[in-house]
Design an enzyme around this catalytic site. Structure first.
Site, PDB file in Angstrom:
ATOM      1  N   THR A  89       0.795  -1.234   0.000  1.00 42.84           N
ATOM      2  CA  THR A  89       0.000   0.000   0.000  1.00 42.84           C
ATOM      3  C   THR A  89       0.828   1.285   0.000  1.00 42.84           C
ATOM      4  OG1 THR A  89      -0.322  -0.304   2.386  1.00 42.84           O
ATOM      5  CG2 THR A  89      -2.111  -0.995   0.939  1.00 42.84           C
ATOM      6  N   TYR A 121      -6.685   4.623 -28.333  1.00 43.83           N
ATOM      7  CA  TYR A 121      -7.102   5.228 -29.591  1.00 43.83           C
ATOM      8  C   TYR A 121      -8.281   4.428 -30.150  1.00 43.83           C
ATOM      9  CZ  TYR A 121      -6.443   7.026 -34.414  1.00 43.83           C
ATOM     10  OH  TYR A 121      -6.601   7.605 -35.645  1.00 43.83           O
ATOM     11  N   HIS A 213       3.134   0.449  -7.142  1.00 43.59           N
ATOM     12  CA  HIS A 213       3.144  -0.968  -6.766  1.00 43.59           C
ATOM     13  C   HIS A 213       2.821  -1.853  -7.969  1.00 43.59           C
ATOM     14  CE1 HIS A 213       2.174  -4.794  -4.955  1.00 43.59           C
ATOM     15  NE2 HIS A 213       0.908  -4.678  -5.332  1.00 43.59           N
ATOM     16  N   ARG A 222       7.320  -8.374 -17.171  1.00 41.24           N
ATOM     17  CA  ARG A 222       7.540  -8.067 -18.586  1.00 41.24           C
ATOM     18  C   ARG A 222       8.990  -7.732 -18.926  1.00 41.24           C
ATOM     19  NH1 ARG A 222       3.626 -10.779 -20.916  1.00 41.24           N
ATOM     20  NH2 ARG A 222       1.566 -10.196 -20.130  1.00 41.24           N
TER      21      ARG A 222
END
Length: 304
Positions: A89, A121, A213, A222
């Site tokens: 948090t 878009y 976070h 990723r």
């Protein structure tokens, strides 16, 4: 081309129109605000807004009124504690908003991270640009034999060129058909229908706002070597931005998330047995062959 001359002029105007504020700012972030970082062949990433800094994380954790008299080292220690014990948090108190131009297939991976606000878009309202992602020849590879969703060995130069020719041919043909369907003097098909003919390497754009976070969770997944190359390119640039924005948090993130590994209870048991001098093999370890291989890959990589 990632940006048109008109877009570059608009960005320059934004960067030369500073606004006074009483909120905390980060000089390194102010320096790169609105600046486009060109990625892949036609994509880009830029920061359009941010809120908070390292001190906002500390302030939220202590529920204090301000920076107080604590030393920077104490703040860094607290941030490292929060990261190490996965307290989320305080990091949610900071937010950042990106403007991203990316291929559709990357966007479909990206959007799986649902803890963000997105406005894309609209191809129902506007016509998509005639821009497609074509991978560099060295990125064209065969299917991996060990990873069902990844790449293996690179194809030969001749095979890679053939693949590129196919990708370009199909993208151009589909876009030409898209324009033909949209032609108001011809078919006059609605934009929301005509767009279904476009290939997944067509570029789209969106604004993407996320808290710190959840941004770090996105980056941990990723930027991993197992992630697809094209989305890793964006993640790696975002890690650079993270270091400019919240350097203490970024350092803790690299230490306890990017540079760390998690072991299962079974793996930890194997390690304890080995430390006690026991001869442990995969057959008597109590863990699967895959878990054993993953554990050994981590240990051998760290040892080297």
């Amino acid at each position: 081309m990632a940006l048109t001359d008109e877009q570059r002029a608009e960005i320059t105007a934004q960067r030369h129109a500073p606004a006074q504020t009483m909120r905390p700012t980060v000089p390194a972030m102010e320096a790169l605000l609105f600046e486009p970082f060109e990625l892949l062949d036609h994509g880009f990433l830029r920061v359009v807004d941010y809120m908070g800094d390292d001190s906002a994380v500390v302030q939220a954790a202590r529920v204090s009124y301000g920076k107080g008299t604590r030393r920077t080292s104490e703040d860094a220690g607290l941030i490292r504690y929060l990261m190490r014990h996965r307290h989320s948090t305080p990091f949610e108190m900071c937010e950042i908003k990106f403007h991203v131009k990316l291929p559709l297939f990357v966007a479909r991976q990206w959007i799986r991270h649902r803890m963000a606000n997105v406005n894309e878009y609209s191809a129902r309202y506007s016509v998509l640009d005639k821009e497609f992602y074509l991978p560099a020849a060295e990125q064209i590879a065969a299917q991996s034999r060990s990873n069902k969703q990844g790449r293996g060995d690179a194809l030969s130069a001749e095979a890679a060129q053939e693949v590129l020719s196919i990708l370009q041919r199909d993208a151009l043909q589909c876009y030409d058909d898209y324009e033909q369907m949209l032609d108001s003097e011809g078919m006059g098909v609605a934009r929301e229908l005509a767009r279904v003919n476009l290939t997944l390497n067509t570029y789209t754009q969106w604004y993407w706002k996320i808290d710190l976070h959840n941004l770090m969770h996105f980056l941990a997944l990723r930027s991993d070597p197992h992630a697809q190359y094209e989305i890793r390119v964006y993640a790696q640039k975002m890690i650079e931005i993270l270091k400019a924005w919240v350097p203490q948090t970024a350092a803790a993130f690299e230490e306890y998330r990017l540079g760390a590994h998690s072991f299962s209870a079974g793996m930890l048991n194997v390690l304890r047995r080995r430390l006690a001098g026991e001869d442990v093999t995969q057959e008597n370890s109590g863990i699967t062959k895959r878990e054993w291989a993953e554990m050994m890959a981590v240990l051998e990589a760290d040892a080297s």
